[in-house]
Design an enzyme around this catalytic site. Sequence first.
Site, PDB file in Angstrom:
ATOM      1  N   TYR A  64       0.823  -1.211   0.000  1.00 34.52           N
ATOM      2  CA  TYR A  64       0.000   0.000   0.000  1.00 34.52           C
ATOM      3  C   TYR A  64       0.861   1.266   0.000  1.00 34.52           C
ATOM      4  O   TYR A  64       0.479   2.285  -0.574  1.00 34.52           O
ATOM      5  CB  TYR A  64      -0.937   0.013   1.208  1.00 34.52           C
ATOM      6  CG  TYR A  64      -1.936  -1.118   1.222  1.00 34.52           C
ATOM      7  CD1 TYR A  64      -2.697  -1.432   0.103  1.00 34.52           C
ATOM      8  CD2 TYR A  64      -2.127  -1.879   2.372  1.00 34.52           C
ATOM      9  CE1 TYR A  64      -3.608  -2.467   0.115  1.00 34.52           C
ATOM     10  CE2 TYR A  64      -3.046  -2.919   2.404  1.00 34.52           C
ATOM     11  CZ  TYR A  64      -3.782  -3.209   1.276  1.00 34.52           C
ATOM     12  OH  TYR A  64      -4.689  -4.239   1.287  1.00 34.52           O
ATOM     13  N   VAL A  88     -14.628  -9.995  -1.828  1.00 39.14           N
ATOM     14  CA  VAL A  88     -15.196 -11.339  -1.949  1.00 39.14           C
ATOM     15  C   VAL A  88     -16.075 -11.368  -3.192  1.00 39.14           C
ATOM     16  O   VAL A  88     -16.962 -10.526  -3.348  1.00 39.14           O
ATOM     17  CB  VAL A  88     -16.042 -11.687  -0.708  1.00 39.14           C
ATOM     18  CG1 VAL A  88     -16.651 -13.070  -0.847  1.00 39.14           C
ATOM     19  CG2 VAL A  88     -15.188 -11.593   0.555  1.00 39.14           C
ATOM     20  N   SER A 122      -9.718  -1.851   5.231  1.00 37.56           N
ATOM     21  CA  SER A 122      -8.341  -2.292   5.434  1.00 37.56           C
ATOM     22  C   SER A 122      -7.420  -1.867   4.296  1.00 37.56           C
ATOM     23  O   SER A 122      -6.194  -1.904   4.434  1.00 37.56           O
ATOM     24  CB  SER A 122      -8.297  -3.822   5.580  1.00 37.56           C
ATOM     25  OG  SER A 122      -8.533  -4.467   4.333  1.00 37.56           O
ATOM     26  N   ASP A 130     -21.525   0.627  -6.264  1.00 37.75           N
ATOM     27  CA  ASP A 130     -22.015   1.970  -5.932  1.00 37.75           C
ATOM     28  C   ASP A 130     -21.847   2.262  -4.442  1.00 37.75           C
ATOM     29  O   ASP A 130     -21.403   3.345  -4.053  1.00 37.75           O
ATOM     30  CB  ASP A 130     -23.486   2.111  -6.342  1.00 37.75           C
ATOM     31  CG  ASP A 130     -23.697   1.811  -7.816  1.00 37.75           C
ATOM     32  OD1 ASP A 130     -23.155   2.571  -8.641  1.00 37.75           O
ATOM     33  OD2 ASP A 130     -24.364   0.821  -8.131  1.00 37.75           O
ATOM     34  N   ALA A 165     -22.764  -1.845 -21.558  1.00 36.45           N
ATOM     35  CA  ALA A 165     -22.187  -2.698 -22.602  1.00 36.45           C
ATOM     36  C   ALA A 165     -23.124  -3.865 -22.910  1.00 36.45           C
ATOM     37  O   ALA A 165     -23.349  -4.211 -24.077  1.00 36.45           O
ATOM     38  CB  ALA A 165     -20.822  -3.213 -22.149  1.00 36.45           C
ATOM     39  N   HIS A 170     -25.693  -0.518 -10.247  1.00 28.24           N
ATOM     40  CA  HIS A 170     -25.155  -1.669 -10.972  1.00 28.24           C
ATOM     41  C   HIS A 170     -25.740  -2.906 -10.315  1.00 28.24           C
ATOM     42  O   HIS A 170     -25.206  -3.442  -9.349  1.00 28.24           O
ATOM     43  CB  HIS A 170     -23.625  -1.675 -10.881  1.00 28.24           C
ATOM     44  CG  HIS A 170     -23.006  -2.936 -11.428  1.00 28.24           C
ATOM     45  ND1 HIS A 170     -23.299  -3.429 -12.678  1.00 28.24           N
ATOM     46  CD2 HIS A 170     -22.109  -3.806 -10.884  1.00 28.24           C
ATOM     47  CE1 HIS A 170     -22.607  -4.538 -12.883  1.00 28.24           C
ATOM     48  NE2 HIS A 170     -21.884  -4.797 -11.808  1.00 28.24           N
TER      49      HIS A 170
END
EC number: 1.1.1.27
Length: 309
Positions: free
Chosen positions: A67, A82, A103, A125, A152, A177
């Site tokens: 990071y 996930v 995290s 979103d 698309a 979405h």
Amino acid sequence: MDKKQRKIVIVGDGSVGSSFAFSLVQNCALDELVIVDLVKQHAEGDVKDLEDVAAFTNATNVHTGEYADAHDADIVVITAGVPRKPGESRLDLVNRNTKILESIVKPVVASGFNGCFVISSNPVDILTSMTQRLSGFPRNRVIGTGTSLDTARLRVALAQKLNVSTDAVDAAVLGEHGDTSLVNFDEIKIAYQPLNTVTTVDDQFKADIEQAVRGKGGKIIEQKGATFYGVAISLMQICRAILNDESTELIISAPLAGEYGIHDLYLGSPAIINHNGVEKVIEAELSDDERGRMQHFASKMLNMMNVAS
């Protein structure tokens, strides 16, 4: 004066992250690409594979990292999370992926990162909205892929139904979405002609097209385990627009500040993307009914997000 180095950090080297990295090295003249993943061995394998691609395309320095490598990056792309399982909705992922997001975002910001966040993890979103909250970044510098993939799929469904090229289809999916997304049939054009002058747009036609759009992701997951090529291209287009200061119009998860009567939430909408991130959100035309539906589901998403945070 030395030319500024163009650098992107990808967090998450699963199917989406890996496909995105492949597209990025092919299509964007990057100086440096850093891949961050908990499974270091897989990320190192991807680096070796992508080095070969860079030899054919752009001389990008591809390597694994942490990071802290975000401190001088232009863009941090988050694909980690996930994945959705067969039969599971994107909203089922909220609690698990919000913890993962926290995290990631906190140490990235702590590195001194001052670029743009781009998010594709689901539910995109909500997680894009959460990234902005967690980072404290200006809303324009946090972007989600939003309904770009749905759009698309809409273009493909219409092209196949009408036997035309996808290039001839001008259409967009707005809102979430997911299963509450909106197809604005009144604004669709086929080869610059209104859709209703090309074919009969009745309730059955609309239902068939909406089902093709909303059901495609689930079918792909059922057949091959995950969807990743389409969203990888969407991520690449967003990053290219930022890096090249393109001021191009893309469908993204955009920060709404009164557009569609919605505040403090990211949802799918056209927007202008350049080196600032979101330069301008373009409010698409909606009927009163569509606008009401979008506001209703936005309210539910805000409640869910507040509970998760």
